[in-house]
Design an enzyme around this catalytic site. Structure first.
Site, PDB file in Angstrom:
ATOM      1  N   LYS A   1       3.481  -2.247  -7.617  1.00 45.60           N
ATOM      2  CA  LYS A   1       4.870  -2.063  -8.035  1.00 45.60           C
ATOM      3  C   LYS A   1       5.885  -2.503  -6.997  1.00 45.60           C
ATOM      4  CE  LYS A   1       7.730   0.717 -10.829  1.00 45.60           C
ATOM      5  NZ  LYS A   1       7.765  -0.279 -11.902  1.00 45.60           N
TER       6      LYS A   1
ATOM      7  N   ARG B   1       1.678   1.526  -5.870  1.00 49.85           N
ATOM      8  CA  ARG B   1       1.881   0.575  -4.774  1.00 49.85           C
ATOM      9  C   ARG B   1       0.595  -0.187  -4.428  1.00 49.85           C
ATOM     10  NH1 ARG B   1       6.410   1.645  -2.022  1.00 49.85           N
ATOM     11  NH2 ARG B   1       5.603   0.528  -0.234  1.00 49.85           N
TER      12      ARG B   1
ATOM     13  N   HIS C   1      11.199 -30.180 -26.639  1.00 50.41           N
ATOM     14  CA  HIS C   1      11.101 -30.982 -25.408  1.00 50.41           C
ATOM     15  C   HIS C   1       9.734 -30.855 -24.739  1.00 50.41           C
ATOM     16  CE1 HIS C   1      15.280 -32.114 -25.677  1.00 50.41           C
ATOM     17  NE2 HIS C   1      15.612 -30.840 -25.830  1.00 50.41           N
TER      18      HIS C   1
ATOM     19  N   GLU D   1       1.745  -9.479 -18.222  1.00 49.10           N
ATOM     20  CA  GLU D   1       1.294  -8.705 -17.056  1.00 49.10           C
ATOM     21  C   GLU D   1       0.358  -7.566 -17.426  1.00 49.10           C
ATOM     22  OE1 GLU D   1       4.035  -6.402 -14.586  1.00 49.10           O
ATOM     23  OE2 GLU D   1       5.465  -6.367 -16.222  1.00 49.10           O
TER      24      GLU D   1
ATOM     25  N   GLU E   1      11.806 -11.502 -20.475  1.00 47.99           N
ATOM     26  CA  GLU E   1      11.323 -10.181 -20.066  1.00 47.99           C
ATOM     27  C   GLU E   1      10.164  -9.721 -20.963  1.00 47.99           C
ATOM     28  OE1 GLU E   1      11.305  -8.349 -17.704  1.00 47.99           O
ATOM     29  OE2 GLU E   1      10.827  -6.352 -18.419  1.00 47.99           O
TER      30      GLU E   1
ATOM     31  N   ASN F   1       0.921   0.211   5.831  1.00 44.57           N
ATOM     32  CA  ASN F   1       1.400  -0.589   4.709  1.00 44.57           C
ATOM     33  C   ASN F   1       2.189  -1.752   5.306  1.00 44.57           C
ATOM     34  OD1 ASN F   1       2.650  -1.567   2.349  1.00 44.57           O
ATOM     35  ND2 ASN F   1       4.366  -0.169   2.619  1.00 44.57           N
ATOM     36  N   GLY F   2       1.805  -2.980   4.935  1.00 43.70           N
ATOM     37  CA  GLY F   2       2.528  -4.140   5.467  1.00 43.70           C
ATOM     38  C   GLY F   2       1.545  -5.208   5.909  1.00 43.70           C
TER      39      GLY F   2
ATOM     40  N   LYS G   1       6.391  -8.922 -19.697  1.00 41.39           N
ATOM     41  CA  LYS G   1       5.764  -7.626 -19.960  1.00 41.39           C
ATOM     42  C   LYS G   1       4.414  -7.836 -20.622  1.00 41.39           C
ATOM     43  CE  LYS G   1       7.615  -5.637 -18.243  1.00 41.39           C
ATOM     44  NZ  LYS G   1       8.587  -5.306 -17.264  1.00 41.39           N
TER      45      LYS G   1
ATOM     46  N   CYS H   1       0.863  -1.158   0.000  1.00 42.26           N
ATOM     47  CA  CYS H   1       0.000   0.000   0.000  1.00 42.26           C
ATOM     48  C   CYS H   1       0.906   1.215   0.000  1.00 42.26           C
ATOM     49  CB  CYS H   1      -0.849   0.046   1.267  1.00 42.26           C
ATOM     50  SG  CYS H   1      -1.792  -1.457   1.526  1.00 42.26           S
TER      51      CYS H   1
ATOM     52  N   TRP I   1      -3.726  -1.952  -1.490  1.00 41.96           N
ATOM     53  CA  TRP I   1      -3.682  -3.188  -2.281  1.00 41.96           C
ATOM     54  C   TRP I   1      -4.009  -4.282  -1.285  1.00 41.96           C
ATOM     55  CZ3 TRP I   1      -0.245  -7.559  -2.600  1.00 41.96           C
ATOM     56  CH2 TRP I   1      -0.361  -8.293  -3.781  1.00 41.96           C
TER      57      TRP I   1
HETATM   58  C1  F6R Z   1       7.435  -6.427 -13.886  1.00 43.18           C
HETATM   59  C2  F6R Z   1       7.936  -5.886 -12.634  1.00 43.18           C
HETATM   60  C3  F6R Z   1       8.209  -6.842 -11.532  1.00 43.18           C
HETATM   61  C4  F6R Z   1       9.426  -6.375 -10.709  1.00 43.18           C
HETATM   62  C5  F6R Z   1       9.599  -7.273  -9.477  1.00 43.18           C
HETATM   63  C6  F6R Z   1      10.826  -6.902  -8.679  1.00 43.18           C
HETATM   64  O1  F6R Z   1       7.239  -5.427 -14.837  1.00 43.18           O
HETATM   65  O2  F6R Z   1       8.106  -4.711 -12.487  1.00 43.18           O
HETATM   66  O3  F6R Z   1       8.401  -8.125 -12.008  1.00 43.18           O
HETATM   67  O4  F6R Z   1      10.559  -6.421 -11.510  1.00 43.18           O
HETATM   68  O5  F6R Z   1       8.477  -7.168  -8.670  1.00 43.18           O
HETATM   69  O6  F6R Z   1      10.780  -5.586  -8.237  1.00 43.18           O
HETATM   70  P1  F6R Z   1      12.080  -4.822  -7.776  1.00 43.18           P
HETATM   71  O7  F6R Z   1      12.967  -4.672  -8.956  1.00 43.18           O
HETATM   72  O8  F6R Z   1      11.590  -3.516  -7.244  1.00 43.18           O
HETATM   73  O9  F6R Z   1      12.728  -5.674  -6.721  1.00 43.18           O
END
Ligand code: F6R
Length: 583
Positions: free
Chosen positions: A578, A27, A478, A462, A455, A100-101, A459, A2, A74
Site C-alpha cells: 500500500k 505495507r 487509433h 490490480e 481508475e 523499512n526502506g 482497480k 515494510c 515486502w
Molecule cells: C491503487 C493504489 C495505488 C496508489 C498509489 C499512490 O489502488 O492504491 O495506485 O494510489 O500507490 O499512493 P498514495 O496515494 O499513497 O501516494
C-alpha cells in the site's frame, strides 16, 4: 516497503506486536517476524507468509517479555524466505533490528564488514546494519549500544525506518530512527509504542508523535526522548487523532476492501467537512498549476485537471515519477500533490524537485512526510484504509477536489448518491460472473469520465490479474480496435452528458466487431446496445457533475467481486503493497 512496530510497557510485547502487525500488513505481507527480550534472553520467531498464518504456526503470542519489535516484509533485497525475514541480528545475536526502506550503499558496507570477519545469515540490506552496530560497539571505548547506533546511522545511505535494541543493553530501551520512511511514536499510559503507521497502535493510544527525517527516538518504560543525528535532544509535537480502533477493523465484512467500499457513504461527509479555504485561495492566485500523484491518486489528480480546465484554468496532471523529466516548474507554478499515504517516495521526490514553488498537499494521513513539505495541507479524512486497493480514499480525494471547485452546498446529496449506487451490487455480481474468465477487458469513456475509466481499469487489473486497459473512446480507432474480437468485454462509461453522442459511436464501433458491451448509463439507447447494463440515476434525479461518484462505486464493486470469484484476496494482491516508500 515494510511495516515495523516496537513495544515497551507492561503488556505482553509479542501480543501487542502481533496485533499491530496485522494492521501493518498492507505495507508488505510476504514474511513476518517478532523479537522479544525477557530477562536478557532473546527470542526471535519469523518465517515467510502472512501474519495470521505465521503467528499461529510459530505461536508468537506465547513469547514472554514486555519489550520487543516486529516486522512485516515486502521483499526488496533478497528473496522471500525465513532467513530474509526480519528481525535480523548481528554475529553475537545481541543487536536486534527491523527495517523499512532501502540501504543504497549496502554492498560496500557488506564487503567491508565481511572483510572484518562478520558472517551474514541473510541476503538483506537490513542485516548489515545490525553488524555495523556490532562493529561500532567493538570500536567504542564504552561498547555503548546508544553511541554505536548513532555512529552507524551516519554511514547509511538510502531510506530507513529502524527499530532496534541490544539484548545486553545497560537498561531496557528501544531505539528508532527515520530517514525518508514513516515512523510514529504512540504514547500510552505506562507504555510506549512506535510503528510505521497509526492504525497499528490505535488499540492502545490516540496520542502520537510523528518523527521527522533525521530523528532518533529512544523509548524506555518511563518515557521517550527524540534526538537529532548529532545526539542533541529535539522536541516534536504530540497530536491526537479521533480514529477509533474499530475503524481499522473489518466490521463484519469478509475483506477490508468491501468494508471500505461500503464506508464511502459515511466518509464522504467527513471529507466534505475538511477545510479547503486556504487551498482554494492559493489556487485562485495561480495561473499555472501542476498536479502530481501516482496510481489512483493520479486519477483523482487527472480529474482535478479536467475540472480546473473546464473553468478556463491551466492545470496539468503529471505522474509523479515522470514529473522531473517533463517540466521545469518555477515560482509562478503552484504544485498540488495528492497522496493518500503522504509517504509515496515518487511524490515526495517530485515535490522536492519543485523547489521554490508553493505547494499544496492533499492527503489522508496526519503527520505523514508530505505534510512537512507542503505549504498548505488538506486532509481528506477518509479514516485508515487497510485494503491495498484504494477505494474510499479515491472518492474522498474527489470530494475534496469537488469542494475546492464547486463549494460544499452542491455536494450535499453525495452520501445518498453513493448509497444508491451501492445497491447496484446484485447486478454487479451478475456481471462479475460473466467477466471472471476474461483475459482482457477494456474500458472506454470521454471527457471527465476518462479518469474514472482509468481508475476502474487499474482497480480491476490490480486485484483480479486480468489484463485491462482504459481508453478515451476516440482513441479506439487509433490502434486498440485491432484487439477487439468476438466476445471481448468493453465497459462503456456512458452517462447521459455532453460526451454521450460521440461515445455512443465508439460503442457501436466496438459492438460491430463482436465486443460484449457492458455499460454504465442512464440512456435507453445505450442500454439497448448493451449485453449488460448498470443503471445510473435518471437524469431528473442527479446533477450531471456528480456522475463520477455514481460511476466509480459499481466499478469498484465489480473489481472486488471478480477478485473474490477468482479466489484472490482483494486486500492483498500479489506483488503490491500500500505505501510505496521506494522509488
Ligand atoms: C491503487 C493504489 C495505488 C496508489 C498509489 C499512490 O489502488 O492504491 O495506485 O494510489 O500507490 O499512493 P498514495 O496515494 O499513497 O501516494
Amino acid at each position: 516497503m515494510c511495516g515495523i512496530i516496537g513495544y515497551i510497557g507492561f503488556r505482553s510485547a509479542s501480543s501487542v506486536i502481533t496485533e499491530g502487525l496485522k494492521h501493518l500488513e498492507y505495507r508488505g505481507y510476504d514474511s513476518v517476524g517478532v523479537a522479544v527480550v525477557h530477562q536478557k534472553k532473546l527470542n526471535v520467531r519469523k518465517d515467510k507468509g502472512m501474519v495470521q498464518d505465521v503467528s499461529t504456526k510459530l505461536d508468537f503470542t506465547s513469547m514472554d517479555g514486555h519489550m520487543g519489535i516486529g516486522h512485516t516484509r515486502w521483499a526488496t533485497h533478497g528473496g522471500v524466505c525465513k532467513e530474509n525475514a526480519h528481525p535480523h541480528t548481528d554475529c553475537k545475536k545481541n543487536v536486534v533490528l527491523a527495517h523499512n526502506g532501502v540501504i543504497e550503499n549496502f554492498s560496500a558496507l557488506k564487503a567491508d564488514l565481511a572483510s572484518k570477519g562478520h558472517i551474514f545469515d541473510s541476503e538483506t540490506d537490513t542485516e548489515i546494519i545490525a553488524h555495523l552496530i556490532e562493529e561500532n560497539m567493538k570500536n567504542s571505548k564504552t561498547s555503548s549500544f546508544k553511541e554505536a547506533f548513532f555512529t552507524s546511522l551516519k554511514s547509511l545511505e538510502g531510506s530507513y525506518a529502524l527499530a532496534a535494541f541490544a539484548v545486553d543493553d545497560s537498561e531496557e530501551r528501544l531505539f528508532f530512527a527515520r530517514k525518508n520512511s514513516p515512523l510514529v511514536i504512540g504514547v500510552g499510559k505506562d507504555e510506549l509504542l512506535a510503528a510505521s503507521d497509526i492504525p497499528a497502535m490505535l488499540k492502545y493510544t490516540k496520542t502520537f508523535v510523528p518523527l521527522e527525517d533525521g530523528d532518533v527516538a529512544i523509548l524506555t518504560k518511563s518515557g521517550y526522548k527524540v534526538y537529532s543525528l548529532d545526539g542533541k535532544e529535539v522536541s516534536r509535537k504530540q497530536m491526537t487523532v479521533d480514529w477509533t480502533a474499530e475503524m481499522a477493523q473489518k466490521g463484519g465484512y469478509p475483506y477490508f476492501m468491501e468494508k471500505e467500499i461500503n464506508d464511502q457513504k459515511h466518509f464522504i461527509n467527513e471529507s466534505l467537512a475538511s477545510d479547503v479555504t486556504a487551498a482554494k485561495s492559493l489556487i485562485d492566485q495561480y495561473e499555472n498549476i501542476h498536479i502530481i500523484a501516482c496510481g489512483t491518486s493520479y486519477h483523482a489528480g487527472l480529474m482535478f485537471s479536467y475540472l480546473l480546465g473546464e473553468r478556463g484554468m491551466s492545470a496539468q496532471a503529471y505522474i509523479a515519477s515522470e514529473y522531473p523529466y517533463i517540466v521545469k516548474p518555477n515560482k509562478n507554478t503552484l504544485v498540488i500533490a495528492i497522496s493518500q499515504s503522504g509517504e509515496t517516495a515518487d511524490v515526495l521526490q517530485a515535490l522536492r524537485y519543485a523547489k521554490g514553488c508553493k505547494k499544496i498537499a492533499i492527503t489522508n494521513v496526519v503527520g505523514s512526510t508530505i505534510t512537512t513539505i507542503a505549504d498548505c495541507v488538506v486532509f481528506i479524512n477518509a479514516g485508515p484504509e487497510a485494503g491495498v486497493a484504494a477505494t474510499k480514499t479515491f472518492t474522498c480525494q474527489l470530494g475534496i477536489i469537488y469542494k475546492i471547485i464547486y463549494g460544499k452546498e452542491k455536494l450535499e446529496s453525495l452520501s445518498s448518491l453513493i448509497e444508491q449506487m451501492l445497491k447496484t451490487e446484485k447486478k454487479v455480481k451478475e456481471i462479475a460472473s460473466a467477466l471472471a474468465k476474461s483475459e482482457n477487458i477494456f474500458f472506454i469513456a470521454r471527457g471527465k469520465n476518462v479518469p474514472i475509466a482509468y481508475e476502474a481499469s487499474l482497480k480491476l487489473k490490480e486485484i483480479t490479474y486480468i489484463h485491462s486497459e482504459a481508453y478515451p473512446g476516440g482513441e479506439l480507432k487509433h490502434g486498440p480496435l485491432s484487439l477487439i474480437s468476438e466476445g471481448v468485454p468493453i465497459i462503456a462509461i456512458a452517462p447521459d452528458d455532453e460526451t454521450l453522442a460521440k461515445l455512443f459511436g465508439n460503442i457501436k464501433e466496438a459492438k460491430s466487431r463482436g465486443a460484449k458491451i457492458i455499460s454504465l448509463t442512464n440512456n435507453l439507447d445505450v442500454q439497448k446496445e448493451s449485453d449488460f447494463s448498470i443503471k445510473l440515476p435518471e437524469l431528473s434525479s442527479i446533477d450531471p457533475m456528480l456522475y463520477p461518484f455514481a460511476m466509480i462505486i459499481p466499478l469498484q464493486l465489480l473489481a472486488y467481486h471478480v477478485s473474490v470469484l477468482k479466489g484472490i484476496n482483494p486486500d492483498r494482491p500479489r506483488n503490491l503493497a500500500k505505501s510505496l516508500t521506494v522509488e
